[in-house]
Each structure stands twice: as structure tokens, then as C-alpha cells.
Design a protein around this motif. Structure first.
Motif, PDB file in Angstrom:
ATOM      1  N   UNK A 135     -23.931 -17.955   9.526  1.00 46.62           N
ATOM      2  CA  UNK A 135     -23.190 -18.427   8.353  1.00 46.62           C
ATOM      3  C   UNK A 135     -22.081 -19.388   8.782  1.00 46.62           C
ATOM      4  N   UNK A 136     -21.397 -19.037   9.871  1.00 50.13           N
ATOM      5  CA  UNK A 136     -20.342 -19.913  10.393  1.00 50.13           C
ATOM      6  C   UNK A 136     -20.901 -21.275  10.788  1.00 50.13           C
ATOM      7  N   UNK A 137     -22.063 -21.226  11.424  1.00 48.26           N
ATOM      8  CA  UNK A 137     -22.700 -22.482  11.843  1.00 48.26           C
ATOM      9  C   UNK A 137     -22.979 -23.359  10.629  1.00 48.26           C
ATOM     10  N   UNK A 138     -23.496 -22.744   9.580  1.00 47.70           N
ATOM     11  CA  UNK A 138     -23.793 -23.510   8.357  1.00 47.70           C
ATOM     12  C   UNK A 138     -22.516 -24.097   7.777  1.00 47.70           C
ATOM     13  N   UNK A 139     -21.431 -23.344   7.889  1.00 47.64           N
ATOM     14  CA  UNK A 139     -20.156 -23.848   7.365  1.00 47.64           C
ATOM     15  C   UNK A 139     -19.714 -25.120   8.096  1.00 47.64           C
ATOM     16  N   UNK A 140     -19.801 -25.091   9.409  1.00 50.81           N
ATOM     17  CA  UNK A 140     -19.400 -26.290  10.160  1.00 50.81           C
ATOM     18  C   UNK A 140     -20.317 -27.460   9.809  1.00 50.81           C
ATOM     19  N   UNK A 141     -21.567 -27.132   9.508  1.00 57.94           N
ATOM     20  CA  UNK A 141     -22.503 -28.189   9.111  1.00 57.94           C
ATOM     21  C   UNK A 141     -22.091 -28.763   7.757  1.00 57.94           C
ATOM     22  N   UNK A 142     -21.690 -27.892   6.869  1.00 54.42           N
ATOM     23  CA  UNK A 142     -21.234 -28.348   5.552  1.00 54.42           C
ATOM     24  C   UNK A 142     -19.992 -29.233   5.684  1.00 54.42           C
ATOM     25  N   UNK A 143     -19.129 -28.860   6.620  1.00 54.68           N
ATOM     26  CA  UNK A 143     -17.933 -29.665   6.857  1.00 54.68           C
ATOM     27  C   UNK A 143     -18.317 -31.078   7.288  1.00 54.68           C
ATOM     28  N   UNK A 144     -19.360 -31.186   8.076  1.00 52.81           N
ATOM     29  CA  UNK A 144     -19.852 -32.507   8.479  1.00 52.81           C
ATOM     30  C   UNK A 144     -20.340 -33.274   7.264  1.00 52.81           C
ATOM     31  N   UNK A 145     -21.021 -32.559   6.375  1.00 56.03           N
ATOM     32  CA  UNK A 145     -21.568 -33.223   5.180  1.00 56.03           C
ATOM     33  C   UNK A 145     -20.444 -33.853   4.358  1.00 56.03           C
ATOM     34  N   UNK A 146     -19.366 -33.105   4.219  1.00 55.72           N
ATOM     35  CA  UNK A 146     -18.222 -33.653   3.499  1.00 55.72           C
ATOM     36  C   UNK A 146     -17.732 -34.945   4.140  1.00 55.72           C
ATOM     37  N   UNK A 147     -17.651 -34.913   5.458  1.00 58.84           N
ATOM     38  CA  UNK A 147     -17.184 -36.104   6.168  1.00 58.84           C
ATOM     39  C   UNK A 147     -18.109 -37.280   5.926  1.00 58.84           C
ATOM     40  N   UNK A 148     -19.407 -36.998   5.846  1.00 59.20           N
ATOM     41  CA  UNK A 148     -20.363 -38.071   5.576  1.00 59.20           C
ATOM     42  C   UNK A 148     -20.095 -38.655   4.190  1.00 59.20           C
ATOM     43  N   UNK A 149     -19.883 -37.758   3.232  1.00 56.84           N
ATOM     44  CA  UNK A 149     -19.639 -38.212   1.861  1.00 56.84           C
ATOM     45  C   UNK A 149     -18.377 -39.065   1.773  1.00 56.84           C
ATOM     46  N   UNK A 150     -17.344 -38.586   2.433  1.00 56.49           N
ATOM     47  CA  UNK A 150     -16.072 -39.323   2.416  1.00 56.49           C
ATOM     48  C   UNK A 150     -16.216 -40.671   3.110  1.00 56.49           C
ATOM     49  N   UNK A 151     -17.232 -40.728   3.989  1.00 54.87           N
ATOM     50  CA  UNK A 151     -17.526 -41.981   4.695  1.00 54.87           C
ATOM     51  C   UNK A 151     -16.396 -42.385   5.636  1.00 54.87           C
ATOM     52  N   UNK A 152     -15.865 -41.411   6.342  1.00 59.38           N
ATOM     53  CA  UNK A 152     -14.833 -41.689   7.333  1.00 59.38           C
ATOM     54  C   UNK A 152     -15.358 -41.326   8.719  1.00 59.38           C
ATOM     55  N   UNK A 200     -14.059 -41.382  11.601  1.00 64.77           N
ATOM     56  CA  UNK A 200     -13.129 -40.633  12.443  1.00 64.77           C
ATOM     57  C   UNK A 200     -13.150 -39.149  12.086  1.00 64.77           C
ATOM     58  N   UNK A 201     -13.219 -38.870  10.792  1.00 68.45           N
ATOM     59  CA  UNK A 201     -13.315 -37.476  10.364  1.00 68.45           C
ATOM     60  C   UNK A 201     -14.641 -36.888  10.798  1.00 68.45           C
ATOM     61  N   UNK A 202     -15.704 -37.671  10.635  1.00 66.21           N
ATOM     62  CA  UNK A 202     -17.006 -37.161  11.045  1.00 66.21           C
ATOM     63  C   UNK A 202     -17.027 -36.872  12.546  1.00 66.21           C
ATOM     64  N   UNK A 203     -16.401 -37.756  13.301  1.00 68.00           N
ATOM     65  CA  UNK A 203     -16.330 -37.555  14.743  1.00 68.00           C
ATOM     66  C   UNK A 203     -15.744 -36.179  15.065  1.00 68.00           C
ATOM     67  N   UNK A 204     -14.680 -35.826  14.357  1.00 69.48           N
ATOM     68  CA  UNK A 204     -14.017 -34.540  14.605  1.00 69.48           C
ATOM     69  C   UNK A 204     -14.887 -33.359  14.157  1.00 69.48           C
ATOM     70  N   UNK A 205     -15.471 -33.462  12.970  1.00 70.00           N
ATOM     71  CA  UNK A 205     -16.306 -32.383  12.449  1.00 70.00           C
ATOM     72  C   UNK A 205     -17.541 -32.205  13.323  1.00 70.00           C
ATOM     73  N   UNK A 206     -18.061 -33.331  13.758  1.00 72.34           N
ATOM     74  CA  UNK A 206     -19.224 -33.319  14.652  1.00 72.34           C
ATOM     75  C   UNK A 206     -18.894 -32.551  15.928  1.00 72.34           C
TER      76      UNK A 206
END
Lengths: 231, 231
Positions: free
Chosen positions: B113-130, B132-138
Motif C-alpha cells: 500500500x505504501x508503495x502504491x502511495x509513493x506511485x500516486x505521489x509521482x502521478x500528481x507530479x506528472x499532472x502538475x507538470x513540474x 523538479x517535483x517529479x524528480x523528487x517523487x521519483x
DNA sequence: TAGTTAAATATTGTATACATATTTAATCCT
DNA sequence: AGGATTAAATATGTATACAATATTTAACTA
């Protein structure tokens, strides 16, 4: 004449570097037992130098994982738990599996011939029945594998980890039967690589390196059997 | 009162340790360009300390591979060739593949479940289209993977290597399309791990990390595009 | 003027001295 | 006597001083 004078001179190395080697060797040999404290002044006048190069050597050894350093409370020989040892061997197995895979994929006929030679050298050691000789030939065999990966960085990483595991590998080969099975496992690896069977080579070396089942029991008993200066 | 006062105080760390962090960060950020010489006295009065802690920091960074030290001729920021970079990414891929394999084998439902959460966090970064944020979430996503291996030593090794490759990873994510494909590749990894499919998980993360084909071209162009302070 | 050699300069490596934290010993109090 | 507090001793961290080697600059020769 030759403007690019290569400085191969070993004597030109700094004291700190040679100290790191000497102390590291002493740790690997078991002269400094795991967990024992490494006093800077003691080391300094043992090796006839000042504290400065000693500290620099300790920092190097700390970075390499041989010793643990806590701020303001000095350095002590790294104490590796049984669990962590298994973890390290697992990673070692995976690195070597990758080496074997790449070796099977990339090695030239000449290189394969070299590999077979190092394997033959191991066979001689088995016949002579000298564990210490086998230990050395075995090491050469694995180092050859790293080189055949044709990935210099991988080779360096594998070498570094194998150095850390060295004392424990030596312990394992104390058991006669382990020498025999070790050699036969090498054979499987060589065959797979020469046949170009990546997966088979990877599997063979992985199970060869991984510590599990009776291998684990062997390692543990030999570790607790020999106190201090051995482990 | 509490006899075991745990020393979490960051300010209690030695100067050398913090210096290693700061200089290492400066190298990763590109403030000190690859190949540039690191003058001890210059660093010393730049950071307001004497040469001693500077040297100790340099030795640490040297052991970690961030800088190269030649006896009697000082330290310079490590210059990583394109070939070596590919080699390093290959090893990184293999380490992460092992992590993924173990994660698929050992993770609890809560951890998945935690893994999926971090994946979701990446998705948000993709949507925001930033980027630098994606780099961190990744980065968090990959670190989670290391942790799920349940092999602390492996986790440490993976973290160490990922730190070394950090600046180059950031470069890769400069390309918008790369962010998109990166995220979708993450999805495959998550699915495979949650399904307990070791082989599939290993394959997915391996091809995700390995630098090859157009990925290589992207990396190279972004590297030569940004001079000095970027790479 | 190019190349070589020698002196001068700068930088790294090591030793010593000092500052600060930790460990150990001693003292004090209930 | 036992535990806590304080003081002495010990060890680590940092700064400075000195030594040895590289690098640079200048002088010199062909």
C-alpha cells in the motif's frame, strides 16, 4: 624523453594510503577483532607515524565499511551480524550473477580459454588438498569472472565487496567438503559461460555464492568456533 | 534521568563530516565541475576551517567515488566518461532489479500500500507538470523500492550508487517525454510487485533504469547541452 | 627562438600543539 | 553503602607548523 612518466612507484604512495592497506589487512586477518576499539595514538606509535595519517587511513577504512566511526568516540572494527553477512553474500551473489551473465554474452574465445585455465588451477589445488591454495585459486577464478563482465565499474564493485567478505570466505573453505562442492560448482559456471547460456551461468554462480541451508550452518559454526584472531 | 541520551544533534557532527556533505552536494549540484581541481586551502578558507577537516572530507568523498585523488597532486572532481556512466547505470539497474525481486517476494500488504502511495505521489507530479517535483517523487519511489527489499545492506548500496548517479538522473528528467514514460514504467513495476511476479518486476525495473538507445541519446545531448554548472 | 635546466613558488603530506568532548575516578550526600 | 554529582584523565577534532614533492617561472644554452 617520455613526457608521460607513469608513476608506478609503490614507495611514492602516501603513508595514509599504505596505512589503510596495512590496517585493513590486519582487520581482514583478524588481528584486530570485530568490535575492538582502534586507538589512534596506539596505532600511530605502533606504525611509527603521527595521528594524522592514522586518522586519514581510518576514514578510508570507514568509508569502505571495514570499521565504524562514531563522532567523538572513535573507530572500532566493524561488527557484522549473521543476518547482515547473509545480506552481503546475497548482494555478492547477485553481482556475480550479473558478471556471469555478461561474461557469457561478451567473452571472446581467448577469454574463455583463460577462464578454463583458472578453473584448471583450482582443480590442481583440490588435488593437492591444500585449502589455503584453493582459497587463493578460487579468488583468482572469481576475479576472472568479474573481469570477463567487461564492465569496469561492475568489476570494481565486485572486487570491493569480495574484499569485505574475504575473511568469511576463507572460513567457509575450512570445510573439506566445501572445497569439493565449490570446485564442482565452478565447473557448472564455466560450462554455462562457454556455452553462452546466460541464465544458466547466472543461476549457477548465484547458488554458488549465496549462503543458505547447510552452507549457513557451516559458516556459523566455523565463525563461533574460531574466536578473535580467526574471525 | 535518561542515561542513554541519544545523540541526534546534527550540530554535534564533526566539521569534516558536514564538510563532506556540503562539498559533495556542491559537486552533485555541479558547482564544482567534473575534472576541476579542488584546492585544499581554497576550500579551507571558503568554508572557514583549516586544511585538516577539508582533507578528511576529501578522503571520504574520494572513497565514495565523487572525486579522484592522486598522490601528491591533489583532488579533482571525478570525471565520468559516457561509457562508465552506462556501466554504472547497468549496475544500478541490476541492483534495483534485485530489490524489486525481493520486494515482490517479501512485501506485506501494508508495504505494498505504501508503495502504491509513493506511485500516486509521482502521478500528481506528472499532472502538475513540474520536472523538479517529479524528480523528487521519483527518488522517493526508488528509495521505497530499496527499502522493500528487506535487505539493509542492499538498500545502503543502492542508495550510495543512486546518490552518485543523481545529477545524471536529474538531467534525464529534463525531457518531458521521459517523465511520462518514467511514470508509466513505474506503474508496470508496481503492478508486478503487487502481483508477486518476481521476474516481471525485475525486468520492468531493469529496463526502466538501464540507459540504452534513445535514452542514451537523450542523456548525452542533455549532458553536452549544459556545460559546467549543470552536469 | 625552441628546448633544457635551475631556481622559485606553491601545494600536498606529516607532525605537533591546542581545544573540546567523553570516559573514568573520586567525592559528596542522603 | 549506593547512587548521583563533580573533577581529573583520556581521547577525539581542529588548527598550525614544518617537510617534502610538484609545478611554475626564469635563466641559460645551442
Amino acid at each position: 624523453m617520455d613526457t608521460a612518466q607513469l608513476d608506478q612507484d609503490a614507495s611514492s604512495l602516501s603513508l595514509a594510503a599504505t596505512l589503510a592497506d596495512r590496517i585493513g589487512e590486519a582487520i581482514a586477518t583478524g588481528i584486530y577483532a570485530p568490535g575492538s576499539k582502534l586507538d589512534e595514538v596506539e596505532l600511530a606509535d605502533r606504525y611509527g607515524v603521527s595521528r594524522t595519517p592514522v586518522r586519514e587511513a581510518l576514514i578510508q577504512l570507514g568509508a569502505a565499511g571495514f570499521i565504524t566511526m562514531r563522532p567523538r568516540r572513535g573507530a572500532s572494527v566493524a561488527q557484522i551480524s549473521a543476518l547482515r553477512l547473509v545480506e552481503m553474500f546475497d548482494v555478492m551473489a547477485e553481482l556475480e550473477a550479473f558478471c556471469a551473465r555478461l561474461a557469457a554474452r561478451r567473452s571472446s574465445p581467448e577469454e574463455l580459454a583463460q577462464l578454463r585455465l583458472t578453473h584448471l588451477a583450482c582443480e590442481e589445488a583440490v588435488k593437492v588438498n591444500d585449502p589455503e591454495v584453493y582459497y587463493l585459486r578460487n579468488e583468482s577464478f572469481h576475479h576472472m569472472l568479474y573481469k570477463l563482465s567487461h564492465n569496469d565499474f561492475l568489476e570494481e564493485q565486485a572486487l570491493a565487496l569480495s574484499r569485505r567478505l574475504r575473511p568469511y570466505r576463507r572460513l567457509q573453505l575450512r570445510v573439506r567438503s566445501r572445497v569439493l562442492s565449490s570446485f564442482s560448482e565452478h565447473g557448472e559456471v564455466v560450462d554455462a559461460i562457454c556455452a553462452g547460456s546466460e541464465d544458466q551461468a547466472a543461476l549457477a554462480i548465484r547458488s554458488h555464492v549465496t549462503v543458505q541451508g547447510e552452507r549457513f550452518a557451516d559458516l556459523m559454526t566455523s565463525m563461533i568456533g574460531k574466536t578473535q584472531a580467526e574471525v
